[in-house]
Write an enzyme that holds these catalytic residues in place. Structure first.
Site, PDB file in Angstrom:
ATOM      1  N   LYS A  80       2.815 -11.041  -2.084  1.00 54.19           N
ATOM      2  CA  LYS A  80       3.705  -9.888  -2.182  1.00 54.19           C
ATOM      3  C   LYS A  80       5.129 -10.320  -1.848  1.00 54.19           C
ATOM      4  CE  LYS A  80       3.897  -5.255  -0.025  1.00 54.19           C
ATOM      5  NZ  LYS A  80       3.134  -4.388   0.923  1.00 54.19           N
ATOM      6  N   SER A 154       1.836  -0.231  -1.064  1.00 54.10           N
ATOM      7  CA  SER A 154       3.028  -0.897  -1.574  1.00 54.10           C
ATOM      8  C   SER A 154       2.763  -2.286  -2.144  1.00 54.10           C
ATOM      9  CB  SER A 154       4.069  -1.022  -0.455  1.00 54.10           C
ATOM     10  OG  SER A 154       3.545  -1.796   0.617  1.00 54.10           O
ATOM     11  N   SER A 178      -1.281   0.120   2.338  1.00 48.54           N
ATOM     12  CA  SER A 178      -0.591  -0.618   1.285  1.00 48.54           C
ATOM     13  C   SER A 178      -1.362  -1.787   0.688  1.00 48.54           C
ATOM     14  CB  SER A 178       0.758  -1.132   1.802  1.00 48.54           C
ATOM     15  OG  SER A 178       1.614  -0.059   2.069  1.00 48.54           O
TER      16      SER A 178
END
Length: 471
Positions: A80, A154, A178
């Site tokens: 990420k 996320s 997330s």
């Protein structure tokens, strides 16, 4: 070597390397080819790693040839884009960081690379891991199961990349769901570990008491393997802790395991397809020998509200230095920061007291059960245009519904593991979440691994890839 070699899991890839059927350089090329083929549609990738990946793949190929492979030698992975990689951009999905070049490498990335893995790409995220789906810098990440839907947040790009088989493993972060929500909506197995089990050194800061780093993959086996590599203390992160390894005795079949079935709150707003997948999962565990017991979690109803209060308050403090640039932020992030700024010290302290009460409540529950099974999310993936979820034909606002089951773990600090249970009528994944006591990720992972050995929900292909297979 065939073009689909990048779609293999860890064990299959290691076996292919060992038998000389392919090599890490070829697999890196295949992984990049998949990104080139699908990412114009999905928008999962922020940065494709170039020289660093080439060097790592060549080194991995040399080690295989010399017979000295490391545990993840030549396995491609992504991270990420909140984790620093020296010499590469870390945008955190924000225009404020659009040109920021990292000067260090996050601890978790270093650990995975030290195990021999090859970093292929950095993946899209909502802004600073707390904004909305329509990222102002990079745009939204679309779901491979239905590109009109969001992949979740996320860890948006991580989930879409894994579902599209760019590579087998990725590292995400989770402050309210997330890792687990995008894993649920993209048919993955994602783990939010015990708070402090994995260091955050080298990650863009968000919320020190709710955010955790964790592994994502398409199977419990690969998620467990990656977790073993990244867990453990880093003294540069004062909240990280040594990971206890003594007395780990989770086994399958689960004849001595008791699964907690919660009271009604988690099913009051829950789509029938999600509930059906949940019931099927519990039935498989029962048939394998597990016991079930109903449990009460009276604080669960407030956990989402209080958890968001803590998260937004800490995020507002973290981003206070950029208060003069609010016009450059995602409006969703601005709204959340404003909510945090309006939290008084007394309210924040009351939230921390509630956290303590929730932890005591869970501790009592875990005296009677080994894990608690919850719906991972109340619905399948949301429509990107409307930002709503469909629950039994009714539309609910995305932000109202998505974290009903996940924030419980962030606020209390306990681990939560999400895994797929099937598909709804629209062909999108449904999932379940296993909540375990602190540092007992092994129990949840063992149950997930056993379930996946008996079922094939985790093997389903998104329509995008089914068309590829058919052709």
């Amino acid at each position: 070597m065939t073009a689909d070699v990048a779609t293999l899991g860890i064990d299959a890839l290691l076996d292919a390397y060992a038998h000389g059927d392919t090599n890490p350089v070829e697999v890196l090329a295949a992984s990049r080819a998949r990104i080139a083929a699908y990412d114009e549609t999905l928008n999962a990738i922020v940065t494709v790693i170039a020289e660093r990946a080439d060097r790592a793949a060549e080194e991995a190929a040399r080690r295989w040839a010399a017979g000295t492979p490391r545990p993840l030698e030549g396995i491609p992975f992504g991270v990420k884009d909140v984790f620093d990689v020296s010499g590469e951009r870390t945008t955190a999905g924000s225009r404020l960081h659009a040109d920021r070049i990292a000067t260090q490498t996050a601890t978790v990335v270093r650990r995975v690379e030290a195990a021999g893995a090859v970093l292929v790409a950095k993946e899209g995220t909502t802004e600073f891991a707390i904004g909305g789906p329509w990222n102002p810098l990079n745009g939204p990440v679309r779901n491979p199961w239905d590109t009109a839907r969001w992949s979740g947040g996320s860890s948006s790009g991580s989930a879409a990349a894994l579902a599209a088989r760019y590579y087998p493993i990725s590292i995400g972060s989770d402050a309210g769901g997330s890792i687990r929500i995008p894993s649920a909506w993209c048919g993955l197995t994602g783990l939010k570990p015990t708070h402090g089990a994995v260091p955050r050194t080298g990650a863009v800061p968000l919320s020190p008491t709710t955010e955790t780093v964790g592994p994502m993959s398409r199977s419990a086996a690969d998620t467990a393997r990656l977790f073993q590599i990244i867990r453990g203390q880093d003294r540069r992160d004062p909240r990280s802790q040594p990971y206890p390894t003594q007395g780990r005795d989770a086994v399958w079949p689960p004849k001595n395991v008791t699964v907690g079935i919660p009271d009604t709150f988690f099913f009051e707003v829950c789509d029938d397809a999600v509930r059906a997948g949940y019931d099927a999962f519990v039935d498989v565990l029962r048939q394998a020998g597990a016991q079930t017991k109903h449990v009460r979690l009276p604080s669960a109803e407030l956990a989402q509200t209080v958890g968001y209060q803590v998260l937004f308050t800490e995020a507002a403090v973290t981003h206070a230095e950029h208060a003069s640039r609010l016009k450059d932020y995602d409006p969703v992030l601005v709204q959340r920061m404003h909510a945090g700024l309006l939290t008084s010290a007394a309210d924040y302290l009351r939230a921390l007291q509630f956290r303590h009460e929730l932890q005591l409540e869970l501790s009592d529950v875990f005296r009677d059960v080994d894990v608690i099974a919850l719906p991972a999310a109340p619905s399948t993936a949301p429509n990107l245009d409307e930002l709503t979820v469909n629950i039994n034909g009714r539309k609910f606002p995305l932000y109202e519904a998505q974290s009903r089951s996940t924030m419980l773990c962030n606020l209390s600090g306990v681990p939560g593991l999400v895994l797929p249970t099937g598909l709804d009528e629209g062909g999108c994944p449904t999932s379940v979440q296993l909540v375990a006591p602190p540092f007992r990720e092994d129990v949840a992972l063992t149950l997930a691994l056993g379930f996946q050995e008996l079922t094939d929900s985790h093997c389903a292909l998104p329509p995008l890839l089914e068309r590829e297979t058919a052709s």
